[in-house]
Design a protein around this motif. Structure first.
Motif, PDB file in Angstrom:
ATOM      1  N   PRO A  12       0.331  -1.523  -0.085  1.00  0.00           N
ATOM      2  CA  PRO A  12      -0.164  -0.431  -0.108  1.00  0.00           C
ATOM      3  C   PRO A  12       1.072   1.259  -0.095  1.00  0.00           C
ATOM      4  CG  PRO A  12      -0.371  -1.530   1.981  1.00  0.00           C
ATOM      5  CD  PRO A  12       0.150  -1.988   1.004  1.00  0.00           C
ATOM      6  N   ALA A  13       0.486   1.975  -0.575  1.00  0.00           N
ATOM      7  CA  ALA A  13       1.148   3.565  -0.970  1.00  0.00           C
ATOM      8  C   ALA A  13       0.360   4.576   0.260  1.00  0.00           C
ATOM      9  CB  ALA A  13       0.797   4.203  -2.187  1.00  0.00           C
ATOM     10  N   PHE A  14       1.344   5.140   1.129  1.00  0.00           N
ATOM     11  CA  PHE A  14       0.391   6.268   1.810  1.00  0.00           C
ATOM     12  C   PHE A  14       0.302   7.696   0.670  1.00  0.00           C
ATOM     13  CE2 PHE A  14       1.221  10.609   4.270  1.00  0.00           C
ATOM     14  CZ  PHE A  14      -0.247  10.053   5.147  1.00  0.00           C
ATOM     15  N   LEU A  15      -0.999   7.947   0.239  1.00  0.00           N
ATOM     16  CA  LEU A  15      -1.648   8.804  -0.720  1.00  0.00           C
ATOM     17  C   LEU A  15      -2.601   9.573   0.212  1.00  0.00           C
ATOM     18  CD1 LEU A  15      -2.147   6.538  -3.438  1.00  0.00           C
ATOM     19  CD2 LEU A  15       0.406   8.287  -3.079  1.00  0.00           C
ATOM     20  N   ASN A  16      -2.273  11.020   0.379  1.00  0.00           N
ATOM     21  CA  ASN A  16      -3.217  11.865   1.639  1.00  0.00           C
ATOM     22  C   ASN A  16      -3.832  13.072   0.369  1.00  0.00           C
ATOM     23  OD1 ASN A  16      -4.908  13.815   3.350  1.00  0.00           O
ATOM     24  ND2 ASN A  16      -2.234  14.075   3.782  1.00  0.00           N
ATOM     25  N   PRO A  19      -8.093  14.180  -1.446  1.00  0.00           N
ATOM     26  CA  PRO A  19      -9.557  14.296  -1.440  1.00  0.00           C
ATOM     27  C   PRO A  19      -9.380  13.592  -2.116  1.00  0.00           C
ATOM     28  CG  PRO A  19      -8.785  16.884  -1.520  1.00  0.00           C
ATOM     29  CD  PRO A  19      -7.545  15.641  -1.797  1.00  0.00           C
ATOM     30  N   ASP A  20     -10.739  12.346  -1.811  1.00  0.00           N
ATOM     31  CA  ASP A  20     -11.715  11.873  -2.356  1.00  0.00           C
ATOM     32  C   ASP A  20     -10.693  10.768  -3.127  1.00  0.00           C
ATOM     33  OD1 ASP A  20     -14.108  12.878  -2.865  1.00  0.00           O
ATOM     34  OD2 ASP A  20     -14.207  14.459  -4.547  1.00  0.00           O
ATOM     35  N   LEU A  21      -9.809   9.775  -2.382  1.00  0.00           N
ATOM     36  CA  LEU A  21      -8.718   8.945  -2.279  1.00  0.00           C
ATOM     37  C   LEU A  21      -8.590   8.062  -1.724  1.00  0.00           C
ATOM     38  CD1 LEU A  21      -7.310   7.433  -4.690  1.00  0.00           C
ATOM     39  CD2 LEU A  21      -4.783   8.954  -3.346  1.00  0.00           C
ATOM     40  N   GLN A  22      -8.584   6.994  -1.791  1.00  0.00           N
ATOM     41  CA  GLN A  22      -8.618   6.188  -0.749  1.00  0.00           C
ATOM     42  C   GLN A  22      -7.142   5.134  -1.112  1.00  0.00           C
ATOM     43  OE1 GLN A  22     -12.015   3.431   1.052  1.00  0.00           O
ATOM     44  NE2 GLN A  22     -13.395   5.640   0.604  1.00  0.00           N
ATOM     45  N   SER A  23      -6.259   4.728   0.043  1.00  0.00           N
ATOM     46  CA  SER A  23      -5.560   3.528  -0.667  1.00  0.00           C
ATOM     47  C   SER A  23      -5.640   2.909   0.695  1.00  0.00           C
ATOM     48  CB  SER A  23      -4.283   4.960  -0.543  1.00  0.00           C
ATOM     49  OG  SER A  23      -3.204   3.333  -0.785  1.00  0.00           O
ATOM     50  N   GLU A  24      -5.242   1.290  -0.035  1.00  0.00           N
ATOM     51  CA  GLU A  24      -5.200   0.671   0.851  1.00  0.00           C
ATOM     52  C   GLU A  24      -4.835  -0.850   0.546  1.00  0.00           C
ATOM     53  OE1 GLU A  24      -9.096  -0.930   2.846  1.00  0.00           O
ATOM     54  OE2 GLU A  24      -9.436   1.156   2.737  1.00  0.00           O
ATOM     55  N   HIS A  25      -4.686  -1.764   1.824  1.00  0.00           N
ATOM     56  CA  HIS A  25      -3.808  -3.270   0.353  1.00  0.00           C
ATOM     57  C   HIS A  25      -5.167  -4.133   0.185  1.00  0.00           C
ATOM     58  CE1 HIS A  25      -1.310  -6.641   0.490  1.00  0.00           C
ATOM     59  NE2 HIS A  25      -2.160  -7.776   1.671  1.00  0.00           N
ATOM     60  N   ALA A  26      -4.352  -5.062  -0.803  1.00  0.00           N
ATOM     61  CA  ALA A  26      -5.159  -5.867  -1.492  1.00  0.00           C
ATOM     62  C   ALA A  26      -4.204  -7.054  -2.201  1.00  0.00           C
ATOM     63  CB  ALA A  26      -6.376  -5.271  -2.323  1.00  0.00           C
ATOM     64  N   ASP A  27      -4.763  -7.748  -1.777  1.00  0.00           N
ATOM     65  CA  ASP A  27      -3.886  -9.412  -2.732  1.00  0.00           C
ATOM     66  C   ASP A  27      -4.969 -10.127  -3.408  1.00  0.00           C
ATOM     67  OD1 ASP A  27      -2.802 -11.424  -3.221  1.00  0.00           O
ATOM     68  OD2 ASP A  27      -2.743 -12.057  -1.241  1.00  0.00           O
TER      69      ASP A  27
END
Length: 247
Positions: free
Chosen positions: A105-109, A111-119
């Motif tokens: 996952p990338a730390f992105l900050n 508006p209107d953008l979520q960033s999380e882990h996925a396999d």
């Protein structure tokens, strides 16, 4: 001392290899207005960008541009992107709420953008839950260990199955992958034939196929390309817009 040694190494190296840099450095310094100071310790020699035209990576400039146009056309309530270039999700989120997922996952900050882990081989999304989905220049890496993921020769097929599973009826899936002479280039990537791509995503309807060919630097992207062109590529970039049939 370390900074001074770095400066000395950079300056001497550029002086020997790029005398133009040294000449322009001295000319710039003489032209400076009074009161401005050019520090010898702060030089940053860049000597490979004085070109007649701007160079760029054809794969990574054209495919996000292709995808953004399709998302704009579809105009979903939100878009889910899995492991595509970060330039895509960050810019897309300016006009479509975007959820970005990556194995790392990338730390992105923004508006209107979520960033999380996925396999990609085991997505946590419900079946048929995502109506606008992209996974670009990614599936060719799955299972090769390049990004710390488990070694799995079937990783790309498992990822394709998961993408099809979570795609909603009538939903759009934007896939981008290397195409041309099919082969595995361990552990960098796989390259697929057109037929292999269609087999991976059987059950979906192809809405558009566009191609970034080997000679894209001079020819550009081929929109709505003929599938037969894939066999002529060594390491082209195939852009596939699939839709899932309605129930």
């Amino acid at each position: 001392m370390r900074k001074f040694l770095r400066f000395g190494y950079n300056f001497v190296t550029k002086a020997l290899v790029h005398p133009r840099f040294i000449a322009e450095f001295y000319r710039f310094r003489k032209m400076q207005p009074a009161g401005q100071k050019l520090s010898w310790l702060d030089i940053w020699p860049i000597t490979n960008e004085n070109t007649a035209s701007t160079k760029f990576d054809s794969h990574y400039i054209y495919h996000p541009a292709w995808a953004a146009r399709i998302v704009k056309k579809v105009n979903p309530a939100f878009h889910v992107d899995i492991s595509s270039t970060l330039h895509f999700c960050t810019q897309l989120s300016a006009f479509i709420p975007t959820r970005f997922y990556d194995y790392r996952p990338a730390f992105l900050n923004l508006p209107d953008l979520q960033s999380e882990h996925a396999d990609l081989c085991a997505l946590s999304f419900g079946s048929g839950s995502v109506s606008s989905l992209s996974c670009m220049h990614t599936i060719e890496h799955v299972g090769l260990g390049r990004y710390g993921d488990p070694i799995d020769p079937s990783g790309d097929r498992k990822a394709a199955s998961e993408l099809k599973r979570v795609l909603a009826p009538s939903g759009s899936l934007l896939m981008v992958m290397p195409v041309g002479r099919p082969r595995i280039m361990f552990n960098g990537q796989r390259i697929y034939s057109y037929e292999q791509v269609m087999q991976l995503f059987d059950g979906l309807t192809l809405e558009d196929f566009s191609l970034i060919p080997d000679n894209a630097a001079s020819k550009g992207m081929i929109m709505q390309a003929d599938a037969s062109l894939v066999a002529l590529q060594n390491n082209g970039c195939g852009c596939f817009w699939f839709k899932k049939p309605a129930n």
